[in-house]
Design a protein around this motif. Sequence first.
Motif, PDB file in Angstrom:
ATOM      1  N   CYS A  95     -50.869  45.339   7.170  1.00 57.84           N
ATOM      2  CA  CYS A  95     -49.716  46.048   7.735  1.00 57.84           C
ATOM      3  C   CYS A  95     -50.064  46.778   9.028  1.00 57.84           C
ATOM      4  O   CYS A  95     -49.181  47.234   9.750  1.00 57.84           O
TER       5      CYS A  95
ATOM      6  N   ASN B 298     -41.236  45.654   6.522  1.00 56.59           N
ATOM      7  CA  ASN B 298     -41.495  44.222   6.340  1.00 56.59           C
ATOM      8  C   ASN B 298     -42.892  43.793   6.783  1.00 56.59           C
ATOM      9  O   ASN B 298     -43.111  42.661   7.190  1.00 56.59           O
ATOM     10  N   ARG B 299     -43.874  44.697   6.688  1.00 59.19           N
ATOM     11  CA  ARG B 299     -45.208  44.380   7.193  1.00 59.19           C
ATOM     12  C   ARG B 299     -46.243  44.203   6.088  1.00 59.19           C
ATOM     13  O   ARG B 299     -47.432  44.334   6.332  1.00 59.19           O
TER      14      ARG B 299
ATOM     15  N   ASP C 272     -41.203  39.072  -0.023  1.00 64.07           N
ATOM     16  CA  ASP C 272     -39.773  39.382   0.027  1.00 64.07           C
ATOM     17  C   ASP C 272     -39.349  40.325  -1.092  1.00 64.07           C
ATOM     18  O   ASP C 272     -38.445  41.150  -0.917  1.00 64.07           O
TER      19      ASP C 272
ATOM     20  N   ILE D 110     -40.133  43.829   0.025  1.00 63.18           N
ATOM     21  CA  ILE D 110     -39.180  44.263   1.053  1.00 63.18           C
ATOM     22  C   ILE D 110     -37.853  44.640   0.412  1.00 63.18           C
ATOM     23  O   ILE D 110     -37.246  45.668   0.762  1.00 63.18           O
TER      24      ILE D 110
ATOM     25  N   LEU E 143     -32.084  44.568   4.558  1.00 66.95           N
ATOM     26  CA  LEU E 143     -33.248  43.708   4.347  1.00 66.95           C
ATOM     27  C   LEU E 143     -33.745  43.182   5.687  1.00 66.95           C
ATOM     28  O   LEU E 143     -32.953  42.943   6.604  1.00 66.95           O
ATOM     29  N   LEU E 144     -35.048  42.994   5.777  1.00 70.62           N
ATOM     30  CA  LEU E 144     -35.657  42.396   6.963  1.00 70.62           C
ATOM     31  C   LEU E 144     -36.499  41.200   6.517  1.00 70.62           C
ATOM     32  O   LEU E 144     -37.052  41.203   5.421  1.00 70.62           O
TER      33      LEU E 144
ATOM     34  N   LEU F  68     -39.819  38.997   6.323  1.00 73.65           N
ATOM     35  CA  LEU F  68     -41.233  39.351   6.368  1.00 73.65           C
ATOM     36  C   LEU F  68     -41.806  39.056   7.741  1.00 73.65           C
ATOM     37  O   LEU F  68     -41.562  37.983   8.308  1.00 73.65           O
ATOM     38  N   ASP F  69     -42.543  39.988   8.289  1.00 76.57           N
ATOM     39  CA  ASP F  69     -43.208  39.816   9.576  1.00 76.57           C
ATOM     40  C   ASP F  69     -44.427  38.917   9.363  1.00 76.57           C
ATOM     41  O   ASP F  69     -45.488  39.375   8.938  1.00 76.57           O
TER      42      ASP F  69
END
Length: 213
Positions: A22, A42-43, A49, A52, A63-64, A66-67
């Motif tokens: 992260c 999202n790190r 998921d 998150i 929601l974002l 995943l990076d």
Amino acid sequence: MSCRSLADRIDALLPQTQCTKCGYDGCRPYADAIAEGTAPINRCPPGGDEGIAALASLLDTPLLPLDLTRGEPGPLLVARIDEAHCIGCTLCIQACPVDAIVGANKHMHTVLADWCTGCDLCVAPCPVDCIQMVPAGRAWTAEDAAAGRQRHRHHQARIERLAADNARLMAPEPASAPAPAAAADAAQDDDRKRAAIESALARARARRNTPRP
């Protein structure tokens, strides 16, 4: 709700692998940053998921995705040392955030698979490339996360004690009572090892954080 209590609740949702993917030095610093609003949710590749979604629900935020520049989600991996090629340098032991590697200087090391979080932080410091990440054959559980958090706290406390001891060893002594040369040499050796680990981990993090083409 105070920032600290919010950080506690966020930390409880993180997987406690202490992998630093992260960009923070463990799950708790990442939780603190999320609580302070300075890091997105999202790190965390190990959380994926599901993680998150849990954080978004707690914080009542959208929601974002995943990076993926932080790493790919996937099944739990554990470190495995090729014991025939291990030179006993102890760099992997010092890099492990949960003390899941045991051994002694110039003696073979081994991984406690049930303790390993799959963080892979031991791989980069190994000077002979004798550590591989292999499938664990099981899922990471809430009990694993609780144990990982506790072992990381113990690891951090031990590192802080060693740093304080080294600082005392390196402190100037009165002219009539100079510090023993052996103690000074040991402290310098510890400093060199820490510097090697920090450099290796920095390179590993840089590789992880380099965006894919």
